[in-house]
Design a protein around this motif. Structure first.
Motif, PDB file in Angstrom:
ATOM      1  N   ARG A 193       0.857  -1.258  -0.129  1.00  0.00           N
ATOM      2  CA  ARG A 193       0.004  -0.006  -0.074  1.00  0.00           C
ATOM      3  C   ARG A 193       1.062   1.352  -0.011  1.00  0.00           C
ATOM      4  O   ARG A 193       0.580   2.131  -0.776  1.00  0.00           O
ATOM      5  CB  ARG A 193      -1.027  -0.081   1.103  1.00  0.00           C
ATOM      6  N   THR A 194       1.952   1.094   0.762  1.00  0.00           N
ATOM      7  CA  THR A 194       2.910   2.478   0.943  1.00  0.00           C
ATOM      8  C   THR A 194       3.419   2.683  -0.632  1.00  0.00           C
ATOM      9  O   THR A 194       3.624   3.650  -1.060  1.00  0.00           O
ATOM     10  CB  THR A 194       3.894   2.184   1.754  1.00  0.00           C
ATOM     11  N   GLY A 195       3.718   1.390  -1.330  1.00  0.00           N
ATOM     12  CA  GLY A 195       4.329   1.521  -2.490  1.00  0.00           C
ATOM     13  C   GLY A 195       3.425   2.131  -3.707  1.00  0.00           C
ATOM     14  O   GLY A 195       3.844   2.760  -4.780  1.00  0.00           O
ATOM     15  N   HIS A 196       2.337   1.976  -3.425  1.00  0.00           N
ATOM     16  CA  HIS A 196       1.150   2.603  -4.713  1.00  0.00           C
ATOM     17  C   HIS A 196       0.243   3.654  -4.097  1.00  0.00           C
ATOM     18  O   HIS A 196      -0.816   3.872  -4.524  1.00  0.00           O
ATOM     19  CB  HIS A 196       0.261   1.133  -4.823  1.00  0.00           C
ATOM     20  N   ASN A 197       0.831   4.162  -3.034  1.00  0.00           N
ATOM     21  CA  ASN A 197      -0.050   5.295  -2.162  1.00  0.00           C
ATOM     22  C   ASN A 197      -1.343   5.047  -2.026  1.00  0.00           C
ATOM     23  O   ASN A 197      -2.355   5.806  -2.327  1.00  0.00           O
ATOM     24  CB  ASN A 197       0.110   6.476  -3.417  1.00  0.00           C
ATOM     25  N   ILE A 198      -1.785   3.786  -1.236  1.00  0.00           N
ATOM     26  CA  ILE A 198      -3.054   3.755  -0.938  1.00  0.00           C
ATOM     27  C   ILE A 198      -3.044   3.774   0.698  1.00  0.00           C
ATOM     28  O   ILE A 198      -2.291   3.009   1.305  1.00  0.00           O
ATOM     29  CB  ILE A 198      -3.342   2.209  -1.553  1.00  0.00           C
ATOM     30  N   PRO A 199      -3.958   4.384   1.098  1.00  0.00           N
ATOM     31  CA  PRO A 199      -4.031   4.392   2.817  1.00  0.00           C
ATOM     32  C   PRO A 199      -4.024   3.093   3.280  1.00  0.00           C
ATOM     33  O   PRO A 199      -4.602   2.125   2.746  1.00  0.00           O
ATOM     34  CB  PRO A 199      -5.287   5.001   3.066  1.00  0.00           C
ATOM     35  N   LEU A 200      -3.458   3.000   4.514  1.00  0.00           N
ATOM     36  CA  LEU A 200      -3.368   1.671   5.188  1.00  0.00           C
ATOM     37  C   LEU A 200      -4.612   1.409   5.926  1.00  0.00           C
ATOM     38  O   LEU A 200      -4.988   0.204   6.017  1.00  0.00           O
ATOM     39  CB  LEU A 200      -2.254   1.966   6.302  1.00  0.00           C
ATOM     40  N   ASP A 201      -5.682   2.292   6.113  1.00  0.00           N
ATOM     41  CA  ASP A 201      -6.800   2.211   6.576  1.00  0.00           C
ATOM     42  C   ASP A 201      -7.949   1.823   5.471  1.00  0.00           C
ATOM     43  O   ASP A 201      -9.079   1.807   5.843  1.00  0.00           O
ATOM     44  CB  ASP A 201      -7.466   3.270   7.679  1.00  0.00           C
TER      45      ASP A 201
END
Length: 378
Positions: A193-201
Motif C-alpha cells: 500500500r505504501t508503494g502504491h499510495n493507498i491508505p493503510l486504513d
C-alpha cells in the motif's frame, strides 16, 4: 505409474495464457511429463517451467493460422515423442494442436485425455458459433468419443458442458494452488500500500486477471467507483489481451475522474501473494471461469471473495460464508456487495477469509491433486 511416459499437448504455454498454462505445469509435476506447445513466435515459456522437458513449435498467427498450423521441423521431433508415449494429455481444442495430437493418438492406438479448460461452457458458444458447430460435426464429436478421459476442474464446469460426456469418461479434479503462509500479512500490507499510495486504513479490493471483456474489468471499475464509501480502492493486476489493455482501462478511469483505481504490472512470481495479502477482498465479475486460479489463490491467501455466477468455484465454497457470491451478472448486484464489503468490520473480513483459506489448504493442495489426477489412469 511412475514410469508412464506422459506427453502433454497445448498451445501458447506462456505467462499470458494464465490458468491453462498453470494447469500444464501442474500436470507436468504430477506425471513428470514432457510438454509440446504450439507457441506464438515471440512467446516466452511459462514462468516456473524451466525444469520441465518441453518443445515449442513456433507459428505466426494470422487469419486462418489462428488454428496454429505449422510446418516447423520441430514438429517431426514432437511427433516422435507422441508416438512413443503411453498417454497423451491434450489441453483445449478448436485448434490445430488438438487435431494433430488426436490423429497421432488414434493412428498409434495411444490413449488420450482431453482437458477442456472451460471450452464447453455455454458462453464459449456465444461467439464464432458456426465455426465451432462445424468443428464438432467433423472433428470434435468423434475425438471425444475416442478419448479415455475428459478432465473437468469443477462440478459446475461439467454440469454446464455443451456436449454429453459419459460419466465413465469424465472426472472432476480441482487444480492445486500454493498453501500460502500468511504470517507476513501485516508487512505485506504496509509494503504494497505504501508503494502504491493507498491508505493503510482503506478497504482494498483486488482484481487479478487478464484484461479481457469476458472478465469484465470495465464493469468492475464502474462498480467500485460507484461505491458509497470514498475509502474503497481497487488494485488491478494482469496481462493485456488482444482486445483490451490495462492502458485502455486506465484511460477510462482518467476520462471518468476515478481516483481510487490503481493499475499494477502483471505479476507471475510469488510476489503476487503480497498483493493478495495486502488486500481486504478479491473480486471477479467474470462471465466464465471454469476454475479460476486467481480465486483459488485469493482463498489460499486468506481473503474473502466477491464472485459472479460465472466463477465455477462459487458452488464449491457457497456454504463456507467466505464472501459474497452473486446471484446474477447485474451490475447492481455487484455494487450492493461492494457497499456491504465497505461497511464490514476488518475482524469479520478476517474471519471470512480464514474459512476460505482452510478450505483451500485442504481441498486444493498439490498432494490431493496429484493423487486425483493419477487415479484417472485406472
Amino acid at each position: 505409474m511412475l514410469n508412464l511416459k506422459v506427453v502433454q499437448v497445448g498451445w501458447n504455454w506462456i505467462n499470458e495464457s494464465g490458468g491453462a498454462a498453470q494447469s500444464i505445469l501442474n500436470v507436468s509435476k504430477a506425471f513428470n511429463s514432457t510438454v509440446i506447445s504450439f507457441t506464438k513466435k515471440n512467446g516466452r515459456p511459462f514462468f516456473g517451467s524451466e525444469t520441465i522437458k518441453q518443445l515449442h513449435i513456433r507459428y505466426n498467427e494470422f487469419l486462418i493460422n489462428r488454428y496454429f498450423y505449422s510446418q516447423s521441423p520441430i514438429k517431426q521431433q514432437a511427433e516422435m515423442l507422441l508416438v512413443n508415449a503411453d498417454l497423451i494429455i491434450i489441453h483445449g481444442f478448436y485448434r490445430y494442436h488438438f487435431d494433430w495430437a488426436v490423429n497421432i493418438a488414434n493412428k498409434n492406438k495411444i490413449p488420450y485425455w482431453i482437458i477442456p479448460h472451460g471450452s464447453l461452457d455455454p458462453y464459449v458458444f456465444s461467439y464464432r458459433t458456426l465455426v465451432k458447430k462445424i468443428w464438432f460435426t467433423f472433428r470434435g464429436n468423434k475425438s471425444f468419443e475416442n478419448a479415455k478421459r475428459v478432465i473437468f476442474a469443477t462440478e459446475s464446469e461439467r454440469d454446464k458442458s455443451q456436449i454429453l460426456v459419459p460419466s465413465e469418461k469424465s472426472i472432476i479434479v480441482h487444480w492445486p494452488v500454493e498453501c500460502v503462509n500468511t504470517q507476513g500479512r501485516a508487512e505485506a500490507k504496509i509494503r504494497v500500500r505504501t508503494g502504491h499510495n493507498i491508505p493503510l486504513d482503506a478497504k482494498v479490493l483486488l482484481f487479478m486477471g487478464r484484461f479481457h471483456p469476458m472478465k469484465r474489468p470495465i464493469e468492475t471499475i464502474d462498480a467500485v467507483a460507484s461505491c458509497n464509501s470514498d475509502n474503497v480502492y481497487l488494485m488491478m493486476i494482469g496481462p493485456d489481451s488482444d482486445v483490451l489493455t490495462a492502458a485502455e482501462c486506465n484511460k477510462y478511469c482518467i476520462d471518468n475522474g476515478y481516483k481510487n483505481i490503481h493499475f499494477i504490472n502483471p505479476l507471475f512470481s510469488r510476489e503476487k501473494y503480497d498483493y493478495y495479502m495486502a488486500s481486504d477482498a478479491f473480486i471477479s465479475l467474470s462471465r466464465r471461469e471454469n476454475f479460476g486460479y486467481s480465486v483459488a489463490e485469493a482463498l489460499s491467501s486468506g481473503i474473502p471473495v466477491i464472485l459472479s455466477p460465472g466463477n465455477d468455484l462459487s458452488k464449491d465454497v457457497r456454504q463456507l460464508n467466505c464472501g459474497w457470491l452473486l446471484a446474477d451478472d447485474n451490475l447492481d448486484s455487484a455494487k450492493k456487495a461492494i457497499n456491504e464489503f465497505a461497511v464490514t468490520s476488518s475482524e469479520l473480513l478476517v474471519e471470512m477469509g480464514r474459512r476460505g483459506q482452510q478450505w483451500a489448504h485442504e481441498e486444493l493442495s498439490f498432494e490431493l491433486f496429484r493423487s486425483n489426477i493419477r487415479s484417472a489412469q485406472n
